[in-house]
Write a protein that holds these residues in place. Sequence first.
Motif, PDB file in Angstrom:
ATOM      1  N   SER A 279       1.030  -1.248   0.061  1.00  0.00           N
ATOM      2  CA  SER A 279      -0.022   0.005   0.165  1.00  0.00           C
ATOM      3  C   SER A 279       0.915   1.321  -0.025  1.00  0.00           C
ATOM      4  N   ARG A 280       2.198   1.124   0.337  1.00  0.00           N
ATOM      5  CA  ARG A 280       2.841   2.257   0.411  1.00  0.00           C
ATOM      6  C   ARG A 280       3.408   2.593  -0.985  1.00  0.00           C
ATOM      7  N   ALA A 281       3.405   1.790  -1.851  1.00  0.00           N
ATOM      8  CA  ALA A 281       3.762   2.105  -3.338  1.00  0.00           C
ATOM      9  C   ALA A 281       2.950   3.281  -3.863  1.00  0.00           C
ATOM     10  N   THR A 282       3.816   4.151  -4.679  1.00  0.00           N
ATOM     11  CA  THR A 282       3.249   5.239  -5.318  1.00  0.00           C
ATOM     12  C   THR A 282       2.760   5.088  -6.754  1.00  0.00           C
ATOM     13  N   GLN A 283       2.917   3.911  -7.441  1.00  0.00           N
ATOM     14  CA  GLN A 283       2.530   3.915  -8.429  1.00  0.00           C
ATOM     15  C   GLN A 283       2.150   2.113  -8.558  1.00  0.00           C
ATOM     16  N   ALA A 337     -16.455  12.462   0.398  1.00  0.00           N
ATOM     17  CA  ALA A 337     -17.598  13.177   1.031  1.00  0.00           C
ATOM     18  C   ALA A 337     -17.158  14.353   1.990  1.00  0.00           C
ATOM     19  N   GLN A 338     -15.910  14.019   2.397  1.00  0.00           N
ATOM     20  CA  GLN A 338     -15.376  15.291   3.223  1.00  0.00           C
ATOM     21  C   GLN A 338     -14.886  16.146   2.368  1.00  0.00           C
ATOM     22  N   GLY A 339     -14.699  15.959   0.929  1.00  0.00           N
ATOM     23  CA  GLY A 339     -13.777  17.068   0.160  1.00  0.00           C
ATOM     24  C   GLY A 339     -12.659  16.832   0.206  1.00  0.00           C
ATOM     25  N   LYS A 340     -11.800  15.658   0.654  1.00  0.00           N
ATOM     26  CA  LYS A 340     -10.554  15.222   0.627  1.00  0.00           C
ATOM     27  C   LYS A 340     -10.225  14.416  -0.427  1.00  0.00           C
ATOM     28  N   ARG A 341     -10.152  14.963  -1.716  1.00  0.00           N
ATOM     29  CA  ARG A 341     -10.124  14.284  -2.901  1.00  0.00           C
ATOM     30  C   ARG A 341      -8.787  13.614  -3.088  1.00  0.00           C
ATOM     31  N   SER A 342      -7.710  14.200  -2.800  1.00  0.00           N
ATOM     32  CA  SER A 342      -6.290  13.729  -2.797  1.00  0.00           C
ATOM     33  C   SER A 342      -6.232  12.432  -1.959  1.00  0.00           C
ATOM     34  N   GLU A 343      -6.722  12.415  -0.748  1.00  0.00           N
ATOM     35  CA  GLU A 343      -6.691  11.350   0.161  1.00  0.00           C
ATOM     36  C   GLU A 343      -7.456  10.196  -0.386  1.00  0.00           C
ATOM     37  N   ALA A 344      -8.828  10.637  -0.878  1.00  0.00           N
ATOM     38  CA  ALA A 344      -9.526   9.654  -1.477  1.00  0.00           C
ATOM     39  C   ALA A 344      -8.780   8.776  -2.746  1.00  0.00           C
ATOM     40  N   LEU A 349      -5.531   4.198  -4.854  1.00  0.00           N
ATOM     41  CA  LEU A 349      -4.307   3.890  -5.614  1.00  0.00           C
ATOM     42  C   LEU A 349      -3.886   2.488  -4.790  1.00  0.00           C
ATOM     43  N   LYS A 350      -4.278   2.515  -3.313  1.00  0.00           N
ATOM     44  CA  LYS A 350      -3.821   1.139  -2.548  1.00  0.00           C
ATOM     45  C   LYS A 350      -4.431   0.192  -3.239  1.00  0.00           C
ATOM     46  N   ILE A 351      -5.702   0.291  -3.742  1.00  0.00           N
ATOM     47  CA  ILE A 351      -6.581  -0.948  -4.180  1.00  0.00           C
ATOM     48  C   ILE A 351      -5.776  -1.368  -5.485  1.00  0.00           C
ATOM     49  N   GLY A 352      -5.418  -0.226  -6.428  1.00  0.00           N
ATOM     50  CA  GLY A 352      -4.724  -0.527  -7.660  1.00  0.00           C
ATOM     51  C   GLY A 352      -3.322  -1.284  -7.530  1.00  0.00           C
ATOM     52  N   VAL A 353      -2.674  -0.965  -6.547  1.00  0.00           N
ATOM     53  CA  VAL A 353      -1.591  -1.557  -6.189  1.00  0.00           C
ATOM     54  C   VAL A 353      -1.600  -3.141  -5.674  1.00  0.00           C
ATOM     55  N   ILE A 354      -2.454  -3.346  -4.625  1.00  0.00           N
ATOM     56  CA  ILE A 354      -2.649  -4.624  -4.073  1.00  0.00           C
ATOM     57  C   ILE A 354      -3.132  -5.462  -5.116  1.00  0.00           C
ATOM     58  N   HIS A 355      -4.293  -5.134  -6.237  1.00  0.00           N
ATOM     59  CA  HIS A 355      -4.735  -5.790  -7.190  1.00  0.00           C
ATOM     60  C   HIS A 355      -3.867  -6.039  -8.368  1.00  0.00           C
ATOM     61  N   GLN A 356      -2.803  -5.220  -8.601  1.00  0.00           N
ATOM     62  CA  GLN A 356      -1.867  -5.518  -9.467  1.00  0.00           C
ATOM     63  C   GLN A 356      -0.866  -6.461  -9.121  1.00  0.00           C
ATOM     64  N   THR A 388     -15.243   5.546 -11.416  1.00  0.00           N
ATOM     65  CA  THR A 388     -14.359   6.736 -12.267  1.00  0.00           C
ATOM     66  C   THR A 388     -13.472   7.257 -11.796  1.00  0.00           C
ATOM     67  N   LEU A 389     -13.305   7.358 -10.588  1.00  0.00           N
ATOM     68  CA  LEU A 389     -12.097   8.069  -9.698  1.00  0.00           C
ATOM     69  C   LEU A 389     -10.985   6.974  -9.859  1.00  0.00           C
ATOM     70  N   TYR A 390     -11.455   5.643  -9.770  1.00  0.00           N
ATOM     71  CA  TYR A 390     -10.320   4.513  -9.787  1.00  0.00           C
ATOM     72  C   TYR A 390      -9.493   4.469 -11.189  1.00  0.00           C
ATOM     73  N   ARG A 391     -10.534   4.610 -12.117  1.00  0.00           N
ATOM     74  CA  ARG A 391      -9.940   4.490 -13.639  1.00  0.00           C
ATOM     75  C   ARG A 391      -9.023   5.597 -13.740  1.00  0.00           C
ATOM     76  N   GLY A 392      -9.240   7.011 -13.128  1.00  0.00           N
ATOM     77  CA  GLY A 392      -8.561   8.045 -13.286  1.00  0.00           C
ATOM     78  C   GLY A 392      -7.407   7.989 -12.734  1.00  0.00           C
ATOM     79  N   VAL A 393      -7.072   7.255 -11.616  1.00  0.00           N
ATOM     80  CA  VAL A 393      -5.892   7.189 -10.913  1.00  0.00           C
ATOM     81  C   VAL A 393      -5.163   5.784 -11.149  1.00  0.00           C
ATOM     82  N   CYS A 394      -5.854   4.887 -11.471  1.00  0.00           N
ATOM     83  CA  CYS A 394      -5.084   3.629 -11.842  1.00  0.00           C
ATOM     84  C   CYS A 394      -5.063   3.107 -13.182  1.00  0.00           C
TER      85      CYS A 394
END
Length: 410
Positions: A279-283, A337-344, A349-356, A388-394
């Motif tokens: 989960s600590r991976a950036t890509q 929902a709290q408006g913290k888009r970067s943290e969301a 991204l953690k899901i994308g790395v783990i699934h990769q 949609t957000l997942y496709r944009g980041v991963c």
Amino acid sequence: MNSAASAASAPALLPLRRRIPTLPISSSLFRRRPNNRSPSQDRRLGSSLSLERLRRSSAAELRRLADAADEAFSDLRKSYRVERGDLIVFSCRRSSLVFVGNLLLWSLAAVIAVRVLVWIGLGFRWRRWGFGEWAAVRRRDRSLGGREVVVGRRKSEGLKVSVNPLSPAKSSFAGNGKIAVEKRGRRREELPKWWPELSPSPSPSPAVDVQREELQREANRLVRAIMDNRMSGKDYRYDDMIQLRELCRLSGGKISFETANVRDSFYRAAIDFVLEICSRATQTTVKVQINGEDVRTFISALADNIGLPSFRAATLIRAAVAARTRASFLQSWALEAQGKRSEALAELLKIGVIHQIFPPEEQSPEMEMVASGIKKNLQADQRKHLLTLYRGVCGAANCTTVAEALDLRS
């Protein structure tokens, strides 16, 4: 003279007896009167007489039993006496002991008979009112990697009870159910495609044999230290996992825990450690390693080092990946929902790395469990927004399984 002659010539009169006319006595008076009762009435009369005899005999037996009980009770009350200050003498008639023994024996027999009758009665009631045709209700346990477990029983009416709440009802034909179960069993015995091939340990040469024995003893001491820390309430340490894997890799040996539960608990902690590192991976394309080993090789080889079967290890990894996926999706929506888009996006991204690294299989029971959990907390438009957000980041990597986890399969 005339009177005397007439008297002499007249016959002597005898005293008159009244003759009673004799009537003919018919033998029909002594015959049995004809029985006008029907056979059913005779049977009822016989049954009533039998019941009356049974009632009288039962009443006599109960009176006899009551008299015997009263006599035995009176005898037992006077059966002991104290002599010479501290000497207790117990004496009673043999009939009293026989009565007490029979009472205990028949009481035990009565209790057993009542239990048997109750059991038979309940079984008859279940069969009579339809309770006997109940089918086992199975659900998939996420902590066991989607393995089906029996959670109860439910009456089956024409359709077979679905083994999964999300799967459609199947026909009650036994062959189809058997084939489906066999297919699920074969899938559970197959290792995932990402599971690496472990090379066998080379046979030790005489030059390094002593060193490997020392490394094996060190690994055994480390296992005992891990167990002592666990017994004292401390959590498993990641450094101990890395050191244990290193010792087993260098020595080529294996270690064992005291019980299978402890072994599985240690391996679950190791899986959490590996997923935390991932989960600590950036890509999603970053190659993650632990102590110079690929994370897949590390976690699969560690299962072999501690004696955990590969199928069981893969099941635990699938379950952990599913749990992380669900938690990250819910956390991502909470941050969105709290408006913290970067943290969301970081959670996605953690899901994308783990699934990769540990890609789930398509139409897997683990992703169905994730979808059933997320669907209870998020609406359809919210889940579409997360996709949609997942496709944009991963990107488009693993979007099929992610869509299944969000219950957005087309």
